[in-house]
Design a protein around this motif. Structure first.
Motif, PDB file in Angstrom:
ATOM      1  N   PHE A 365       0.814  -1.353   0.126  1.00 19.04           N
ATOM      2  CA  PHE A 365      -0.030   0.008  -0.332  1.00 19.04           C
ATOM      3  C   PHE A 365       0.871   1.281   0.220  1.00 19.04           C
ATOM      4  CE2 PHE A 365      -1.942   3.103   3.077  1.00 19.04           C
ATOM      5  CZ  PHE A 365      -2.701   3.547   2.123  1.00 19.04           C
ATOM      6  N   LYS A 366       0.280   2.018  -0.890  1.00 22.91           N
ATOM      7  CA  LYS A 366       1.162   3.270  -0.796  1.00 22.91           C
ATOM      8  C   LYS A 366       0.269   4.285  -1.267  1.00 22.91           C
ATOM      9  CE  LYS A 366       4.294   4.559  -4.537  1.00 22.91           C
ATOM     10  NZ  LYS A 366       3.240   5.181  -5.262  1.00 22.91           N
ATOM     11  N   ALA A 367       0.836   5.557  -0.706  1.00 20.52           N
ATOM     12  CA  ALA A 367       0.652   7.236  -0.648  1.00 20.52           C
ATOM     13  C   ALA A 367       1.776   8.182  -0.457  1.00 20.52           C
ATOM     14  CB  ALA A 367      -0.629   7.410  -0.002  1.00 20.52           C
ATOM     15  N   SER A 368       2.186   8.895  -1.884  1.00 17.69           N
ATOM     16  CA  SER A 368       3.183   9.950  -1.460  1.00 17.69           C
ATOM     17  C   SER A 368       3.034  11.180  -2.608  1.00 17.69           C
ATOM     18  CB  SER A 368       4.640   9.160  -1.508  1.00 17.69           C
ATOM     19  OG  SER A 368       5.084   8.331  -2.740  1.00 17.69           O
ATOM     20  N   PRO A 369       3.771  11.946  -2.029  1.00 24.01           N
ATOM     21  CA  PRO A 369       4.076  12.772  -3.711  1.00 24.01           C
ATOM     22  C   PRO A 369       4.370  12.442  -4.726  1.00 24.01           C
ATOM     23  CG  PRO A 369       4.952  13.598  -2.141  1.00 24.01           C
ATOM     24  CD  PRO A 369       4.604  13.015  -1.775  1.00 24.01           C
ATOM     25  N   GLY A 370       4.888  12.871  -6.032  1.00 23.69           N
ATOM     26  CA  GLY A 370       6.307  12.650  -6.771  1.00 23.69           C
ATOM     27  C   GLY A 370       7.574  12.563  -6.548  1.00 23.69           C
ATOM     28  N   GLY A 371       7.901  10.753  -6.505  1.00 21.63           N
ATOM     29  CA  GLY A 371       9.120  11.013  -6.362  1.00 21.63           C
ATOM     30  C   GLY A 371       9.943  10.510  -5.187  1.00 21.63           C
ATOM     31  N   GLY A 372       8.121  10.852  -4.437  1.00 21.04           N
ATOM     32  CA  GLY A 372       8.622  10.748  -2.606  1.00 21.04           C
ATOM     33  C   GLY A 372       9.301  11.740  -2.342  1.00 21.04           C
ATOM     34  N   HIS A 373       8.428  11.962  -0.842  1.00 20.07           N
ATOM     35  CA  HIS A 373       8.398  12.657   0.000  1.00 20.07           C
ATOM     36  C   HIS A 373      10.192  13.786  -0.039  1.00 20.07           C
ATOM     37  CE1 HIS A 373       4.567  12.876   2.055  1.00 20.07           C
ATOM     38  NE2 HIS A 373       4.999  11.384   2.319  1.00 20.07           N
ATOM     39  N   SER A 374      11.058  13.442  -0.146  1.00 24.04           N
ATOM     40  CA  SER A 374      12.441  14.230  -0.345  1.00 24.04           C
ATOM     41  C   SER A 374      13.130  14.503  -1.468  1.00 24.04           C
ATOM     42  CB  SER A 374      13.534  13.123   0.301  1.00 24.04           C
ATOM     43  OG  SER A 374      13.526  12.014  -0.345  1.00 24.04           O
ATOM     44  N   ALA A 375      12.412  14.091  -2.398  1.00 24.75           N
ATOM     45  CA  ALA A 375      12.483  14.188  -3.246  1.00 24.75           C
ATOM     46  C   ALA A 375      11.815  15.323  -4.051  1.00 24.75           C
ATOM     47  CB  ALA A 375      12.274  13.693  -5.032  1.00 24.75           C
ATOM     48  N   TRP A 376      10.486  15.504  -3.678  1.00 28.09           N
ATOM     49  CA  TRP A 376       9.056  16.566  -4.161  1.00 28.09           C
ATOM     50  C   TRP A 376       9.596  17.657  -2.833  1.00 28.09           C
ATOM     51  CZ3 TRP A 376       5.374  16.850  -7.559  1.00 28.09           C
ATOM     52  CH2 TRP A 376       5.171  18.035  -7.042  1.00 28.09           C
ATOM     53  N   GLU A 377      10.231  17.430  -2.232  1.00 27.18           N
ATOM     54  CA  GLU A 377      10.363  18.642  -1.354  1.00 27.18           C
ATOM     55  C   GLU A 377      11.580  19.430  -2.071  1.00 27.18           C
ATOM     56  OE1 GLU A 377      10.775  17.522   3.372  1.00 27.18           O
ATOM     57  OE2 GLU A 377       8.297  16.889   2.526  1.00 27.18           O
ATOM     58  N   THR A 378      12.488  18.968  -2.203  1.00 29.84           N
ATOM     59  CA  THR A 378      13.729  19.515  -2.566  1.00 29.84           C
ATOM     60  C   THR A 378      14.405  20.080  -4.071  1.00 29.84           C
ATOM     61  OG1 THR A 378      14.988  18.038  -1.095  1.00 29.84           O
ATOM     62  CG2 THR A 378      16.224  18.800  -2.291  1.00 29.84           C
ATOM     63  N   SER A 379      12.802  19.121  -4.566  1.00 26.93           N
ATOM     64  CA  SER A 379      13.534  19.590  -6.095  1.00 26.93           C
ATOM     65  C   SER A 379      12.238  20.806  -5.802  1.00 26.93           C
ATOM     66  CB  SER A 379      12.457  18.646  -6.807  1.00 26.93           C
ATOM     67  OG  SER A 379      11.461  18.254  -6.903  1.00 26.93           O
ATOM     68  N   HIS A 380      11.793  21.227  -5.621  1.00 31.96           N
ATOM     69  CA  HIS A 380      10.836  22.623  -5.095  1.00 31.96           C
ATOM     70  C   HIS A 380      12.024  23.515  -5.006  1.00 31.96           C
ATOM     71  CE1 HIS A 380       6.736  20.721  -6.240  1.00 31.96           C
ATOM     72  NE2 HIS A 380       6.948  20.944  -6.401  1.00 31.96           N
ATOM     73  N   TRP A 381      12.462  22.901  -3.648  1.00 33.46           N
ATOM     74  CA  TRP A 381      13.299  24.106  -4.064  1.00 33.46           C
ATOM     75  C   TRP A 381      14.277  24.070  -4.427  1.00 33.46           C
ATOM     76  CZ3 TRP A 381      18.802  24.092  -2.854  1.00 33.46           C
ATOM     77  CH2 TRP A 381      19.072  25.326  -2.707  1.00 33.46           C
ATOM     78  N   LEU A 382      14.212  23.500  -5.498  1.00 35.59           N
ATOM     79  CA  LEU A 382      16.499  23.396  -6.309  1.00 35.59           C
ATOM     80  C   LEU A 382      15.446  24.672  -7.798  1.00 35.59           C
ATOM     81  CD1 LEU A 382      17.783  20.129  -6.554  1.00 35.59           C
ATOM     82  CD2 LEU A 382      19.021  22.015  -6.191  1.00 35.59           C
ATOM     83  N   TRP A 383      13.999  24.458  -7.570  1.00 33.86           N
ATOM     84  CA  TRP A 383      13.611  24.909  -8.578  1.00 33.86           C
ATOM     85  C   TRP A 383      13.745  26.667  -8.349  1.00 33.86           C
ATOM     86  CZ3 TRP A 383      12.457  25.474 -13.627  1.00 33.86           C
ATOM     87  CH2 TRP A 383      11.439  26.430 -13.657  1.00 33.86           C
TER      88      TRP A 383
END
Length: 656
Positions: A365-383
């Protein structure tokens, strides 16, 4: 001949030449199998439309076999394969020639071959190979510099980054004493892998799914191994992802070990094993279960993995890595003593099984944002900070709150496998007015979505064979739908029965569609239940507040690689749809009982009401008490003879 410098220096070649008699005899014969196969193959005289990745490991395998044995046939074959690769004006034809996966694979394989055969090849051939490596490495290096912040050059969480930089790293190390620019290549690659080792999720999960885990993660090990060998920097020690990632792979294995849970892009359910990577993780982290799984695959179904895996060049091409990475001092132990459940918070992944036996029941069973939480948060910061697009989660599906159920040797509730058009409706989730999550229908479904599109799993509890988890995905739907709650609770019992409760609400009336996908059609029984029979396994579904129910089917077709345009994969899913509405709020209560398809459907029906769900399964009696208003699970009890197993997941605590 002088000893090579890459991976075989400091006397290691001499040790390997002794150990291929014993204790590396099995790995040596795997290398010989790889060489035998490629001896019968003819590399194309002209670059084909399809991928040429296999030329890299073929060349490296023959080169290693020659250095271990001094047998001239291996040198002759290495020359044949190297000559073909050198003759192509470009590496890669259909997609990003010289700048993507084909180039990365060949830079690695031919970079090793150049170092290992430097003194054995005729002067014109070693010169031609050196010039070709310089040309191709310079091309991919310049592309990486020019596209930083746009594509794989800074896409830290996915396989294109790892493969292309590992190839550049290998060429850089092989040539840095002969070509001044090579030091820049290796330095940039090392910097990338230092960043990657910090960026990857510490729980070891991979949003690209098991097939791309199997395809991509070995390249992290390739790069880290070379960096340790050449620069003395131990990224294995500092990379929490690699330390934990075998256990992610282990818990995404279906019972019986041949097949996988196919969250994300998966060409098929068999493309999941890399014996070489298992051996490397066993060696780096002293994981006896990884050593066991490598040996189990080799002894029991390596041939089927060779022939039926859809990922090419596949496990056959990794014989040279298996020999290099096998550590005979690591014991092999089956996973029997490991916990039957696991939670990987970055990917919001909860797994459970009734045992490690081949006929066990297993849940993912799974539920997370795109790429998983760490990638989602870090990629938005890099953007926000640099304007870099780094996520590129093209292999992560819109599948938050989905689940996969397997039992009695068969898939019972399934996913869509590989899809170019990523559709929420291909998963076991809930649609709102027939609409899936934001970004639905695209290949890069999560591209450009605001950071607020979050899904998460919380309240994960395991006790006495029970597993309870809650997923919340309201923010994943398009804002105009006004969804304020989309909560799914899963309760997995000690016998493998599964209770799923969906609690849904929106600002205005909506039609809610609950989806269940299987390999075979769902058949309605006369008492209102439904049954799916698939080979040796079966699933009985009982529902409460079931609404309008209709069977359907979902056709999925895709091309899994741009480098081979003619390749297609697909499957047809049999879909059960349950609809409620239009209403502002809806609840679906679903009880799934797995069993043997070789026995008749049980006569005892489950009892489902607003405040109590009870059933019998596999000799146990179950009762689950519900909070009527919040639809939370207050108490769950399983009884069998004198045994009682209980879990109290929420103790009346209000869910968000």
């Amino acid at each position: 001949m002088t000893d090579p410098q890459l991976l075989l220096g400091d006397g290691r070649l001499a040790r390997l030449r002794t150990e291929i008699r014993d204790p590396r005899a099995a790995q040596f014969h795997r290398l010989l199998d790889q060489c035998d196969y490629y001896t019968t193959e003819n590399p194309p005289k002209e670059h084909p439309e399809a991928s040429i990745t296999y030329l890299g490991p073929a060349s490296a395998g023959f080169a290693l076999a020659y250095r271990l044995t001094d047998q001239p046939q291996f040198l002759a074959q290495a020359r044949r394969w190297i000559a073909a690769a050198v003759s192509y004006p470009h590496w890669g034809r259909a997609h990003l020639p010289d700048h993507d996966l084909d180039a990365g694979w060949l830079l690695h394989g031919l970079g090793l071959a150049y170092d290992w055969l430097r003194d054995a090849l005729p002067a014109p051939e070693i010169t031609a190979l050196r010039e070709k490596l310089i040309l191709q490495a310079d091309r991919i290096y310049r592309y990486a510099v020019e596209t930083e912040g746009q594509w794989w050059s800074s896409s830290y969480w996915q396989n294109h980054n790892w493969i292309c930089y590992a190839g550049l790293l290998t060429a850089g190390y092989a040539l840095r004493d002969e070509h001044p620019a090579a030091k820049d290549w290796s330095a940039r690659a090392v910097d990338n892998f230092r960043t990657v080792s910090k960026m990857l999720p510490a729980d070891g999960s991979d949003s690209e799914g098991i097939v791309y885990w199997r395809y991509g993660v070995p390249w992290l090990a390739i790069a880290f191994d070379l960096i340790a060998d050449q620069d003395g920097v131990d990224l294995f020690e500092s990379c929490a992802f690699l330390r934990r990632t075998f256990f992610y792979r282990l818990h995404q294995s279906l019972p019986g070990w041949e097949h996988i849970v196919d969250h994300g892009d998966c060409h098929d359910r068999r493309s999941g094993h890399s014996l070489a990577l298992y051996h490397k993780l066993a060696s780096a982290y002293r994981i006896p279960q990884a050593q066991w799984l490598a040996e189990h695959v080799r002894e029991h179904f390596l041939g089927r993995e060779w022939h039926e895996s859809g990922v090419k060049p596949g496990v056959r091409a990794e014989g040279y890595l298996e020999l290099l990475w096998y550590d005979p001092t690591v014991p092999a132990e089956p996973p029997d003593k490991l916990p039957l459940s696991a939670y990987f918070p970055d990917l919001g992944l909860v797994t459970a099984r009734t045992s490690w036996d081949d006929n066990a029941v297993s849940l993912s069973f799974k539920a997370s944002p795109g790429g998983g939480h760490s990638a989602w948060e870090t990629s938005h910061w890099l953007w926000a900070e640099r304007g870099w697009e780094t996520l590129n989660a093209g292999h992560h599906h819109p599948d938050a709150n989905t689940f996969v159920l397997n039992g009695h040797g068969s898939p019972l509730v399934v996913e869509d496998g590989y899809a170019n058009e990523k559709l929420t409706s291909n998963h076991n989730v809930v649609l709102v007015d027939g609409t899936g999550y934001a970004g639905d229908g695209r290949y890069h479904v999560y591209r450009d979505l605001p950071e607020s599109h979050l899904a998460r799993v919380y309240d994960v509890q395991t006790e006495q064979g029970w597993v309870h988890a809650v997923g919340e995905v309201a923010a994943m739907y398009p804002p105009e739908l006004g969804v304020v709650r989309a909560t799914r609770q899963i309760l997995f019992s000690p016998t493998g029965s599964l209770l799923v409760i969906d609690d849904l609400a929106a600002e205005s009336e909506r039609t809610w569609t609950w989806l269940l996908h299987s390999d075979q059609p769902t058949i309605a029984l006369s008492d209102g239940r439904f049954v799916v029979r698939n080979g040796s396994g079966a699933l009985v579904l009982s529902t409460f507040q079931q609404g309008i129910i209709r069977p359907d089917h979902t056709v999925v077709r895709a091309n899994p690689t741009a480098s081979t345009p003619s390749l297609t994969v697909g499957r047809t899913l049999h879909t059960l749809r349950r609809e409620l509405g239009p209403v502002r709020s809806a609840r679906f209560v679903s009880l799934l009982l797995p069993g043997s398809a070789l026995e008749k459907t049980p006569d005892d029906a489950a009892h489902l009401s607003p405040d109590l769900v009870s059933w019998t399964h596999d000799g146990w009696d179950f009762q689950v008490q519900l909070d009527i208003q919040e639809m939370t699970i207050v108490d769950a009890v399983a009884r069998s003879d004198a045994t009682v197993r209980r879990i109290r997941p929420t103790t009346g605590r209000r869910l968000p």
